[in-house]
Design a protein around this motif. Structure first.
Motif, PDB file in Angstrom:
ATOM      1  N   ALA A 190      85.792  15.740 -26.686  1.00  0.00           N
ATOM      2  CA  ALA A 190      86.517  14.576 -26.169  1.00  0.00           C
ATOM      3  C   ALA A 190      87.935  14.540 -26.717  1.00  0.00           C
ATOM      4  O   ALA A 190      88.891  14.199 -26.004  1.00  0.00           O
ATOM      5  N   SER A 191      88.088  14.914 -27.961  1.00  0.00           N
ATOM      6  CA  SER A 191      89.410  14.932 -28.587  1.00  0.00           C
ATOM      7  C   SER A 191      90.107  16.282 -28.418  1.00  0.00           C
ATOM      8  O   SER A 191      91.275  16.349 -28.020  1.00  0.00           O
ATOM      9  N   LEU A 192      89.408  17.365 -28.713  1.00  0.00           N
ATOM     10  CA  LEU A 192      90.029  18.695 -28.693  1.00  0.00           C
ATOM     11  C   LEU A 192      90.546  19.081 -27.306  1.00  0.00           C
ATOM     12  O   LEU A 192      91.617  19.685 -27.188  1.00  0.00           O
ATOM     13  N   ALA A 238      73.257  18.445 -31.705  1.00  0.00           N
ATOM     14  CA  ALA A 238      74.367  19.395 -31.596  1.00  0.00           C
ATOM     15  C   ALA A 238      75.221  19.072 -30.371  1.00  0.00           C
ATOM     16  O   ALA A 238      76.461  19.075 -30.438  1.00  0.00           O
ATOM     17  N   LEU A 239      74.583  18.793 -29.240  1.00  0.00           N
ATOM     18  CA  LEU A 239      75.300  18.446 -28.013  1.00  0.00           C
ATOM     19  C   LEU A 239      76.147  17.196 -28.218  1.00  0.00           C
ATOM     20  O   LEU A 239      77.302  17.129 -27.781  1.00  0.00           O
ATOM     21  N   HIS A 240      75.590  16.216 -28.909  1.00  0.00           N
ATOM     22  CA  HIS A 240      76.281  14.960 -29.169  1.00  0.00           C
ATOM     23  C   HIS A 240      77.548  15.206 -30.004  1.00  0.00           C
ATOM     24  O   HIS A 240      78.620  14.667 -29.717  1.00  0.00           O
ATOM     25  N   THR A 241      77.439  16.054 -31.004  1.00  0.00           N
ATOM     26  CA  THR A 241      78.597  16.362 -31.844  1.00  0.00           C
ATOM     27  C   THR A 241      79.625  17.169 -31.072  1.00  0.00           C
ATOM     28  O   THR A 241      80.835  16.906 -31.169  1.00  0.00           O
ATOM     29  N   ILE A 242      79.178  18.141 -30.272  1.00  0.00           N
ATOM     30  CA  ILE A 242      80.111  18.884 -29.414  1.00  0.00           C
ATOM     31  C   ILE A 242      80.828  17.921 -28.477  1.00  0.00           C
ATOM     32  O   ILE A 242      82.040  18.018 -28.277  1.00  0.00           O
ATOM     33  N   GLU A 243      80.098  16.975 -27.913  1.00  0.00           N
ATOM     34  CA  GLU A 243      80.700  15.980 -27.018  1.00  0.00           C
ATOM     35  C   GLU A 243      81.821  15.217 -27.716  1.00  0.00           C
ATOM     36  O   GLU A 243      82.930  15.087 -27.180  1.00  0.00           O
ATOM     37  N   HIS A 244      81.553  14.701 -28.906  1.00  0.00           N
ATOM     38  CA  HIS A 244      82.570  13.937 -29.631  1.00  0.00           C
ATOM     39  C   HIS A 244      83.794  14.802 -29.931  1.00  0.00           C
ATOM     40  O   HIS A 244      84.932  14.338 -29.808  1.00  0.00           O
ATOM     41  N   LEU A 245      83.563  16.050 -30.323  1.00  0.00           N
ATOM     42  CA  LEU A 245      84.683  16.936 -30.648  1.00  0.00           C
ATOM     43  C   LEU A 245      85.464  17.349 -29.408  1.00  0.00           C
ATOM     44  O   LEU A 245      86.699  17.324 -29.402  1.00  0.00           O
ATOM     45  N   VAL A 258      88.791  25.427 -23.435  1.00  0.00           N
ATOM     46  CA  VAL A 258      87.432  25.327 -23.968  1.00  0.00           C
ATOM     47  C   VAL A 258      87.224  26.346 -25.080  1.00  0.00           C
ATOM     48  O   VAL A 258      86.695  26.020 -26.154  1.00  0.00           O
ATOM     49  N   ARG A 259      87.648  27.589 -24.851  1.00  0.00           N
ATOM     50  CA  ARG A 259      87.513  28.621 -25.896  1.00  0.00           C
ATOM     51  C   ARG A 259      88.231  28.199 -27.176  1.00  0.00           C
ATOM     52  O   ARG A 259      87.677  28.319 -28.274  1.00  0.00           O
ATOM     53  N   ALA A 260      89.458  27.735 -27.038  1.00  0.00           N
ATOM     54  CA  ALA A 260      90.228  27.316 -28.216  1.00  0.00           C
ATOM     55  C   ALA A 260      89.536  26.150 -28.925  1.00  0.00           C
ATOM     56  O   ALA A 260      89.477  26.121 -30.159  1.00  0.00           O
ATOM     57  N   SER A 261      88.999  25.227 -28.168  1.00  0.00           N
ATOM     58  CA  SER A 261      88.314  24.070 -28.752  1.00  0.00           C
ATOM     59  C   SER A 261      87.049  24.484 -29.488  1.00  0.00           C
ATOM     60  O   SER A 261      86.768  23.991 -30.597  1.00  0.00           O
ATOM     61  N   LEU A 262      86.273  25.385 -28.896  1.00  0.00           N
ATOM     62  CA  LEU A 262      85.055  25.857 -29.563  1.00  0.00           C
ATOM     63  C   LEU A 262      85.387  26.616 -30.844  1.00  0.00           C
ATOM     64  O   LEU A 262      84.673  26.493 -31.847  1.00  0.00           O
ATOM     65  N   ARG A 263      86.502  27.363 -30.835  1.00  0.00           N
ATOM     66  CA  ARG A 263      86.927  28.061 -32.063  1.00  0.00           C
ATOM     67  C   ARG A 263      87.265  27.070 -33.168  1.00  0.00           C
ATOM     68  O   ARG A 263      86.936  27.295 -34.331  1.00  0.00           O
ATOM     69  N   VAL A 264      87.914  25.968 -32.805  1.00  0.00           N
ATOM     70  CA  VAL A 264      88.230  24.934 -33.796  1.00  0.00           C
ATOM     71  C   VAL A 264      86.939  24.345 -34.363  1.00  0.00           C
ATOM     72  O   VAL A 264      86.829  24.124 -35.575  1.00  0.00           O
ATOM     73  N   ILE A 265      85.964  24.097 -33.497  1.00  0.00           N
ATOM     74  CA  ILE A 265      84.679  23.564 -33.977  1.00  0.00           C
ATOM     75  C   ILE A 265      84.079  24.519 -34.999  1.00  0.00           C
ATOM     76  O   ILE A 265      83.631  24.094 -36.077  1.00  0.00           O
ATOM     77  N   ILE A 266      84.069  25.803 -34.698  1.00  0.00           N
ATOM     78  CA  ILE A 266      83.457  26.805 -35.578  1.00  0.00           C
ATOM     79  C   ILE A 266      84.238  26.981 -36.872  1.00  0.00           C
ATOM     80  O   ILE A 266      83.657  26.982 -37.960  1.00  0.00           O
ATOM     81  N   GLU A 267      85.539  27.133 -36.761  1.00  0.00           N
ATOM     82  CA  GLU A 267      86.348  27.588 -37.893  1.00  0.00           C
ATOM     83  C   GLU A 267      87.006  26.484 -38.705  1.00  0.00           C
ATOM     84  O   GLU A 267      87.234  26.669 -39.904  1.00  0.00           O
ATOM     85  N   ASP A 268      87.345  25.366 -38.089  1.00  0.00           N
ATOM     86  CA  ASP A 268      88.224  24.404 -38.751  1.00  0.00           C
ATOM     87  C   ASP A 268      87.672  22.992 -38.872  1.00  0.00           C
ATOM     88  O   ASP A 268      88.403  22.094 -39.309  1.00  0.00           O
ATOM     89  N   THR A 269      86.439  22.756 -38.472  1.00  0.00           N
ATOM     90  CA  THR A 269      85.944  21.389 -38.426  1.00  0.00           C
ATOM     91  C   THR A 269      84.970  21.098 -39.563  1.00  0.00           C
ATOM     92  O   THR A 269      83.977  21.804 -39.730  1.00  0.00           O
ATOM     93  N   ALA A 270      85.267  20.048 -40.303  1.00  0.00           N
ATOM     94  CA  ALA A 270      84.364  19.504 -41.315  1.00  0.00           C
ATOM     95  C   ALA A 270      83.742  18.226 -40.751  1.00  0.00           C
ATOM     96  O   ALA A 270      84.256  17.654 -39.775  1.00  0.00           O
ATOM     97  N   PHE A 271      82.665  17.777 -41.351  1.00  0.00           N
ATOM     98  CA  PHE A 271      81.970  16.604 -40.820  1.00  0.00           C
ATOM     99  C   PHE A 271      82.902  15.396 -40.722  1.00  0.00           C
ATOM    100  O   PHE A 271      82.837  14.635 -39.759  1.00  0.00           O
ATOM    101  N   ASP A 307      85.862  15.378 -39.882  1.00  0.00           N
ATOM    102  CA  ASP A 307      86.772  15.564 -38.750  1.00  0.00           C
ATOM    103  C   ASP A 307      86.168  15.096 -37.429  1.00  0.00           C
ATOM    104  O   ASP A 307      86.895  14.940 -36.441  1.00  0.00           O
ATOM    105  N   VAL A 308      84.861  14.916 -37.378  1.00  0.00           N
ATOM    106  CA  VAL A 308      84.199  14.532 -36.123  1.00  0.00           C
ATOM    107  C   VAL A 308      84.521  13.066 -35.838  1.00  0.00           C
ATOM    108  O   VAL A 308      84.222  12.187 -36.649  1.00  0.00           O
ATOM    109  N   PRO A 309      85.147  12.788 -34.680  1.00  0.00           N
ATOM    110  CA  PRO A 309      85.485  11.394 -34.360  1.00  0.00           C
ATOM    111  C   PRO A 309      84.257  10.585 -33.940  1.00  0.00           C
ATOM    112  O   PRO A 309      83.293  11.127 -33.409  1.00  0.00           O
ATOM    113  N   GLY A 310      84.307   9.291 -34.207  1.00  0.00           N
ATOM    114  CA  GLY A 310      83.303   8.369 -33.690  1.00  0.00           C
ATOM    115  C   GLY A 310      81.934   8.487 -34.317  1.00  0.00           C
ATOM    116  O   GLY A 310      80.935   8.482 -33.603  1.00  0.00           O
TER     117      GLY A 310
END
Length: 157
Positions: free
Chosen positions: A61-63, A52-59, A100-113, A115-118
């Motif tokens: 990095a871009s968000l 989970a941390l690894h995926t948050i890191e990748h997201l 950070v709040r806006a980025s975490l909301r995107v992860i929760i609400e708008d991100t499909a697999f 969409d994860v970079p790298g």
């Protein structure tokens, strides 16, 4: 050995989640680099699972680059309780919390697999160790707890 600020911080006195300015360093040419502690989990009481941390890191990095000018790096702590965010200039803690709040909301609400970079072996050194499901769960936990503007008391959550 040189003192490292992270190892002088009393980890038993902070209250996560929070964002904390660690330091702003001024270079010889007048450039400023700021280092922030994005602490998402209470130290010594829990940790974000590696996938989970690894995926948050990748997201992040871009968000975060989409939301903050001058992002140099966003890297996870080895203890898996959060991230260092290093940026050019001197944004405020409030600026960082907002991004950070806006980025975490995107992860929760708008991100499909997809969409994860790298996520390929070419782009990532451990491409099989990701969990978007875990990234969404932990992002929701962090937002539900509220991200404080102060490491030692709950401010602006």
């Amino acid at each position: 050995m040189a003192d490292v600020e992270s190892f002088t911080l009393d980890h038993t006195t902070v209250t996560a989640p929070y964002v904390r300015l660690i330091a702003s360093e001024h270079g010889p040419g007048g450039d400023v680099i700021s280092n922030f502690d994005l602490r998402f989990v209470q130290p010594n009481e829990g940790e974000i699972p590696t996938a989970a941390l690894h995926t948050i890191e990748h997201l992040l990095a871009s968000l975060l680059r989409d939301r903050i000018d001058g992002v140099i790096d966003c890297s996870p702590f080895g203890c898996r309780t959060g991230f260092h965010l290093i940026v050019w200039g001197e944004p405020t803690v409030t600026d960082i919390v907002t991004a950070v709040r806006a980025s975490l909301r995107v992860i929760i609400e708008d991100t499909a697999f997809d969409d994860v970079p790298g996520l390929s072996a070419v782009e990532c050194g451990n491409y099989r160790d990701h969990s978007l499901h875990g990234a969404k769960e932990w992002s929701a936990r962090i937002l539900e707890a509220g991200i404080s503007l102060d490491a030692f008391e709950r401010v602006g959550v």
